[in-house]
Scaffold this motif. Sequence first.
Motif, PDB file in Angstrom:
ATOM      1  N   SER A 272       0.817  -1.223   0.000  1.00  0.00           N
ATOM      2  CA  SER A 272       0.000   0.000   0.000  1.00  0.00           C
ATOM      3  C   SER A 272       0.848   1.269   0.000  1.00  0.00           C
ATOM      4  CB  SER A 272      -0.933   0.006   1.211  1.00  0.00           C
ATOM      5  OG  SER A 272      -0.209  -0.072   2.422  1.00  0.00           O
ATOM      6  N   MET A 273       2.127   1.143   0.337  1.00  0.00           N
ATOM      7  CA  MET A 273       2.988   2.329   0.345  1.00  0.00           C
ATOM      8  C   MET A 273       3.357   2.790  -1.055  1.00  0.00           C
ATOM      9  SD  MET A 273       3.022   3.031   3.486  1.00  0.00           S
ATOM     10  CE  MET A 273       4.271   4.285   3.660  1.00  0.00           C
ATOM     11  N   TYR A 274       3.068   2.001  -2.077  1.00  0.00           N
ATOM     12  CA  TYR A 274       3.214   2.491  -3.454  1.00  0.00           C
ATOM     13  C   TYR A 274       2.144   3.536  -3.772  1.00  0.00           C
ATOM     14  CZ  TYR A 274       6.241  -1.578  -4.588  1.00  0.00           C
ATOM     15  OH  TYR A 274       7.248  -2.509  -4.636  1.00  0.00           O
ATOM     16  N   VAL A 275       1.014   3.443  -3.099  1.00  0.00           N
ATOM     17  CA  VAL A 275      -0.106   4.354  -3.363  1.00  0.00           C
ATOM     18  C   VAL A 275      -0.045   5.603  -2.483  1.00  0.00           C
ATOM     19  CG1 VAL A 275      -2.622   4.558  -3.550  1.00  0.00           C
ATOM     20  CG2 VAL A 275      -1.536   2.320  -3.840  1.00  0.00           C
ATOM     21  N   ALA A 276       0.364   5.416  -1.235  1.00  0.00           N
ATOM     22  CA  ALA A 276       0.221   6.472  -0.229  1.00  0.00           C
ATOM     23  C   ALA A 276       0.777   7.830  -0.645  1.00  0.00           C
ATOM     24  CB  ALA A 276       0.843   6.002   1.091  1.00  0.00           C
ATOM     25  N   PRO A 277       1.998   7.933  -1.188  1.00  0.00           N
ATOM     26  CA  PRO A 277       2.516   9.264  -1.533  1.00  0.00           C
ATOM     27  C   PRO A 277       1.705   9.966  -2.626  1.00  0.00           C
ATOM     28  CG  PRO A 277       4.296   7.657  -1.433  1.00  0.00           C
ATOM     29  CD  PRO A 277       3.007   6.889  -1.408  1.00  0.00           C
ATOM     30  N   LEU A 278       1.071   9.184  -3.485  1.00  0.00           N
ATOM     31  CA  LEU A 278       0.285   9.772  -4.575  1.00  0.00           C
ATOM     32  C   LEU A 278      -0.945  10.494  -4.044  1.00  0.00           C
ATOM     33  CD1 LEU A 278       0.452   6.760  -7.075  1.00  0.00           C
ATOM     34  CD2 LEU A 278       1.917   8.784  -7.041  1.00  0.00           C
ATOM     35  N   CYS A 279      -1.368  10.137  -2.836  1.00  0.00           N
ATOM     36  CA  CYS A 279      -2.550  10.772  -2.242  1.00  0.00           C
ATOM     37  C   CYS A 279      -2.301  12.242  -1.934  1.00  0.00           C
ATOM     38  CB  CYS A 279      -2.971  10.038  -0.970  1.00  0.00           C
ATOM     39  SG  CYS A 279      -3.474   8.317  -1.224  1.00  0.00           S
ATOM     40  N   PHE A 280      -1.042  12.641  -1.810  1.00  0.00           N
ATOM     41  CA  PHE A 280      -0.729  14.052  -1.603  1.00  0.00           C
ATOM     42  C   PHE A 280      -0.980  14.871  -2.870  1.00  0.00           C
ATOM     43  CE2 PHE A 280       1.650  12.613   2.105  1.00  0.00           C
ATOM     44  CZ  PHE A 280       1.430  13.654   2.998  1.00  0.00           C
ATOM     45  N   LEU A 281      -0.952  14.198  -4.018  1.00  0.00           N
ATOM     46  CA  LEU A 281      -1.040  14.910  -5.298  1.00  0.00           C
ATOM     47  C   LEU A 281      -2.426  14.855  -5.918  1.00  0.00           C
ATOM     48  CD1 LEU A 281       2.264  13.655  -6.992  1.00  0.00           C
ATOM     49  CD2 LEU A 281       1.922  15.666  -5.542  1.00  0.00           C
ATOM     50  N   TYR A 282      -3.140  13.764  -5.694  1.00  0.00           N
ATOM     51  CA  TYR A 282      -4.411  13.560  -6.391  1.00  0.00           C
ATOM     52  C   TYR A 282      -5.512  13.272  -5.367  1.00  0.00           C
ATOM     53  CZ  TYR A 282      -1.036  13.009 -10.132  1.00  0.00           C
ATOM     54  OH  TYR A 282       0.006  13.218 -10.984  1.00  0.00           O
ATOM     55  N   HIS A 283      -6.554  14.061  -5.416  1.00  0.00           N
ATOM     56  CA  HIS A 283      -7.635  13.939  -4.440  1.00  0.00           C
ATOM     57  C   HIS A 283      -8.939  13.462  -5.065  1.00  0.00           C
ATOM     58  CE1 HIS A 283      -4.761  15.957  -1.955  1.00  0.00           C
ATOM     59  NE2 HIS A 283      -4.796  17.045  -2.697  1.00  0.00           N
ATOM     60  N   GLU A 284      -8.928  13.274  -6.383  1.00  0.00           N
ATOM     61  CA  GLU A 284     -10.095  12.751  -7.078  1.00  0.00           C
ATOM     62  C   GLU A 284      -9.849  11.255  -7.282  1.00  0.00           C
ATOM     63  OE1 GLU A 284     -12.851  11.349  -9.253  1.00  0.00           O
ATOM     64  OE2 GLU A 284     -11.140  11.722 -10.569  1.00  0.00           O
ATOM     65  N   PRO A 285     -10.682  10.392  -6.710  1.00  0.00           N
ATOM     66  CA  PRO A 285     -10.368   8.956  -6.667  1.00  0.00           C
ATOM     67  C   PRO A 285     -10.036   8.329  -8.019  1.00  0.00           C
ATOM     68  CG  PRO A 285     -12.197   9.433  -5.201  1.00  0.00           C
ATOM     69  CD  PRO A 285     -11.916  10.703  -5.953  1.00  0.00           C
ATOM     70  N   SER A 286     -10.783   8.653  -9.058  1.00  0.00           N
ATOM     71  CA  SER A 286     -10.519   7.988 -10.339  1.00  0.00           C
ATOM     72  C   SER A 286      -9.172   8.429 -10.915  1.00  0.00           C
ATOM     73  CB  SER A 286     -11.652   8.241 -11.340  1.00  0.00           C
ATOM     74  OG  SER A 286     -11.672   9.580 -11.755  1.00  0.00           O
TER      75      SER A 286
END
Length: 428
Positions: A272-286
């Motif tokens: 799941s840590m491959y995804v976590a940093p991307l959450c800082f950049l993109y807030h729209e789920p799709s």
Amino acid sequence: MMLLTHSHTLLACPPCDAFLRLLDGRPVGEQKELLSKWNEMGTDEPDLSLFRPVYAPKDFLEVLINLRNPNYENGDSLSFRTHLGLIQVPLKVKDIPELKEFFVELGLTTGQLGIDDSTQVPPELFENEHVRIGQKVLAEQDGAAAQQYIRQGSPTALRADLWALILNISSQPEDILYYEQLKTNVIQHDLLVDSLIYKDVKLTASNDDYYFVFEDYLYQVLLCFSRDTSVLGHFAYNSASPPKSYIRGKLGLEEYAVFYPPNGVIPFHGFSMYVAPLCFLYHEPSKLYQIFREMYVRFFFRLHSISSHPSGIVSLCLLFETLLQTYLPQLFYHLREIGAQPLRISFKWMVRAFSGYLATDQLLLLWDRILGYNSLEILAVLAAAVFAFRAVNLMEVTSLAAAEAVLADLSTLKVMPLLQIFLFATVT
């Protein structure tokens, strides 16, 4: 082959019937409940006591250590006889001169975001000009120019758009619809792998000071990812094959074999840590989902696949060990003699692309360069640079535990100065 797992390992966790539920739909009441709390799944506390990660990075490292090339007797390659590291597969990896040439834009005379001082111009002047150029690149929608531009780092305000441009991601209506279809599949069907995803998020990102706030996003992205059969396409250029299961009562009959999970990827501890940093950049789920999927099929799958690719984890391990043995021989031999082979410490950093180890702003600067150079080799270079930076302290340790303690906290490190000094200043 990919070290995903052996099927019996999965089945050893909960009862086999749970695995076979991949053919069953969720009860209607359960579907309604999941849909109602889709945006707050972090509040759900399923019983995960029977589940454990299928494998962890240290388990994977043991597999890599035991790899041998049957074309060489005991690794008897003229250029490999003196390699004293853990990796015993002779592959061609870059030396420092080749790395300098490959990463030429990281040189000391080139302006970089992530460097506090500049030998050329005051950093604020460079940054202002760099932002102006980045805005022009985005206006022209030139992916190749964006990839070249980001080698010097991305301004924070432009990073999300630049990465999307490089990865060729645009939120078209059909992309949003595709994500919604995956979401519907999650709502309607329960998979065993869902519990592995829950377990991994709970064990990693939920306990991370930077990423715990994104717990809901992680569940949404990873549950959809597990059902996305388009991910199977990356196996065409991957040395692995997706794992299979069989329809109930048809064990061993190939015509009844199905890929499991549907995307062919079983998450390991830390996935799941491959995804976590991307959450800082993109807030729209799709959009977040599309970016992660593309990052995975371009880069991240190579970190848990066995191959001879230059960005594959075997080559990265060998590159790291070769850099240390060649350019920091005293440190390498000292650690080896006390039973603290450096790779046993650095492997977990590389297999997770340093996610969860660096401060997020530094991690994003590192991932800028992964995208810019279309290569993961910078992970091995940074790992070696960290050892070089802490070399004085490491020369004083007398055990693996002490060496690990010296390198336990990377959160204060600055990525770009470390890379520049290692490649262009101290090593000749």
